[in-house]
Design a protein around this motif. Structure first.
Motif, short mmCIF file in Angstrom:
data_model
loop_
_atom_site.label_atom_id
_atom_site.label_comp_id
_atom_site.label_asym_id
_atom_site.label_seq_id
_atom_site.Cartn_x
_atom_site.Cartn_y
_atom_site.Cartn_z
N LEU A 155 0.95 -1.08 0.10
CA LEU A 155 0.12 -0.08 -0.05
C LEU A 155 0.96 1.06 0.07
O LEU A 155 2.02 1.13 0.75
CB LEU A 155 -0.96 0.04 1.32
CG LEU A 155 -1.77 -1.21 1.49
CD1 LEU A 155 -2.36 -1.10 3.00
CD2 LEU A 155 -2.84 -1.35 0.37
N TRP A 156 0.60 2.17 -0.84
CA TRP A 156 1.37 3.50 -0.75
C TRP A 156 0.60 4.69 -0.64
O TRP A 156 -0.64 4.66 -1.11
CB TRP A 156 2.01 3.53 -2.54
CG TRP A 156 2.70 2.27 -2.66
CD1 TRP A 156 2.61 0.96 -2.95
CD2 TRP A 156 4.26 2.21 -2.64
NE1 TRP A 156 3.51 0.21 -3.08
CE2 TRP A 156 4.59 0.88 -3.05
CE3 TRP A 156 5.15 3.00 -2.18
CZ2 TRP A 156 5.96 0.56 -2.93
CZ3 TRP A 156 6.51 2.65 -2.21
CH2 TRP A 156 6.96 1.28 -2.53
N TRP A 157 0.98 5.62 -0.07
CA TRP A 157 0.42 6.77 -0.06
C TRP A 157 1.29 8.13 0.10
O TRP A 157 2.49 7.61 0.38
CB TRP A 157 -0.51 6.89 1.12
CG TRP A 157 -0.13 6.59 2.57
CD1 TRP A 157 0.17 7.64 3.25
CD2 TRP A 157 0.21 5.53 3.25
NE1 TRP A 157 0.50 7.35 4.57
CE2 TRP A 157 0.71 5.98 4.55
CE3 TRP A 157 0.42 4.21 2.81
CZ2 TRP A 157 1.28 5.14 5.40
CZ3 TRP A 157 0.89 3.23 3.82
CH2 TRP A 157 1.59 3.66 4.94
N VAL A 158 0.87 9.22 0.19
CA VAL A 158 1.71 10.43 0.20
C VAL A 158 0.65 11.21 1.23
O VAL A 158 -0.31 11.32 1.13
CB VAL A 158 1.85 11.15 -0.85
CG1 VAL A 158 2.94 10.41 -1.75
CG2 VAL A 158 0.75 11.51 -1.68
N GLU A 159 1.49 12.10 2.12
CA GLU A 159 1.02 13.17 3.05
C GLU A 159 0.82 14.51 2.70
O GLU A 159 1.42 15.50 3.08
CB GLU A 159 1.44 12.72 4.50
CG GLU A 159 1.17 11.50 4.96
CD GLU A 159 1.78 11.23 6.55
OE1 GLU A 159 2.41 12.21 6.86
OE2 GLU A 159 1.22 10.26 7.05
N SER A 160 0.07 14.50 1.22
CA SER A 160 0.31 16.01 0.64
C SER A 160 -1.09 16.06 -0.43
O SER A 160 -1.79 14.83 -0.69
CB SER A 160 1.60 16.03 -0.27
OG SER A 160 1.52 16.90 -1.01
N GLU A 161 -1.46 17.24 -0.36
CA GLU A 161 -2.46 17.34 -1.41
C GLU A 161 -2.17 17.18 -2.88
O GLU A 161 -2.97 17.00 -3.59
CB GLU A 161 -3.22 18.65 -1.08
CG GLU A 161 -3.70 18.87 0.28
CD GLU A 161 -4.80 17.91 0.53
OE1 GLU A 161 -5.69 17.58 -0.18
OE2 GLU A 161 -4.87 17.49 1.53
N GLN A 162 -0.97 17.20 -3.16
CA GLN A 162 -0.29 16.89 -4.54
C GLN A 162 -0.48 15.39 -5.01
O GLN A 162 -0.83 14.60 -4.34
CB GLN A 162 1.17 16.89 -4.54
CG GLN A 162 1.63 18.31 -4.30
CD GLN A 162 3.32 18.24 -4.40
OE1 GLN A 162 3.88 18.18 -3.47
NE2 GLN A 162 3.62 18.51 -5.67
N ASN A 163 -0.64 15.36 -6.37
CA ASN A 163 -0.85 14.18 -7.07
C ASN A 163 0.38 13.18 -6.56
O ASN A 163 1.32 13.79 -6.67
CB ASN A 163 -0.79 14.25 -8.51
CG ASN A 163 -0.79 13.13 -9.25
OD1 ASN A 163 -0.37 12.14 -9.03
ND2 ASN A 163 -1.84 13.09 -10.15
N ALA A 164 0.11 12.04 -5.87
CA ALA A 164 1.00 11.01 -5.43
C ALA A 164 2.55 10.91 -6.58
O ALA A 164 3.47 10.96 -6.19
CB ALA A 164 0.57 9.87 -5.33
#
Length: 130
Positions: free
Chosen positions: A85-94
């Motif tokens: 599982l992958w994610w980013v903690e940003s509002e940007q496109n991953a």
């Protein structure tokens, strides 16, 4: 799948026995799954990083230690494929976020008959080996 449902000396292959989990239909659908047991490690960084490689290696070593303990107790299984599982903690496109800032969780599913004491024994054995 309970241990009693597994024939002694047979090998459980979750990918073959749990088609709902391991295959996707042609059209999206919601699937409700029961509570499942996983080995998991969570961290942050590029999938090309040494920490990601070490986490993957450690997870597989632990999975194979659990398998050996279960097999010795009469319930063998094929270690399933690694899941992530992958994610980013940003509002940007991953895909616009640098890979070093990606968060990930690596998982290997375990069969229902793998008990917490077996998993803990495997964890201790794996730590002692390295």
């Amino acid at each position: 799948m309970k241990a009693a449902a597994i024939q002694l000396n047979s090998k459980l292959d979750l990918a073959k026995t749990d088609k709902t989990y391991y295959t996707a239909p042609n059209h999206p659908q919601i699937v409700t799954l029961p509570k499942l047991t996983y080995l998991a490690v969570t961290d942050k960084g590029s999938p090309d990083s040494p920490i990601f490689a070490r986490a993957t290696e450690a997870l597989y070593k632990l999975a194979y230690s659990v398998k050996a303990i279960c097999k010795a107790d009469g319930c063998d299984f094929t270690v399933p494929k690694l899941e992530g599982l992958w994610w980013v903690e940003s509002e940007q496109n991953a895909l616009e976020v640098p890979r070093e800032e990606w968060h990930w969780k690596l998982l290997i599913r375990l069969p229902d008959f793998a008990q917490s004491d077996q998993i803990e024994d495997a964890r201790r054995q794996t730590i002692a080996k390295k």
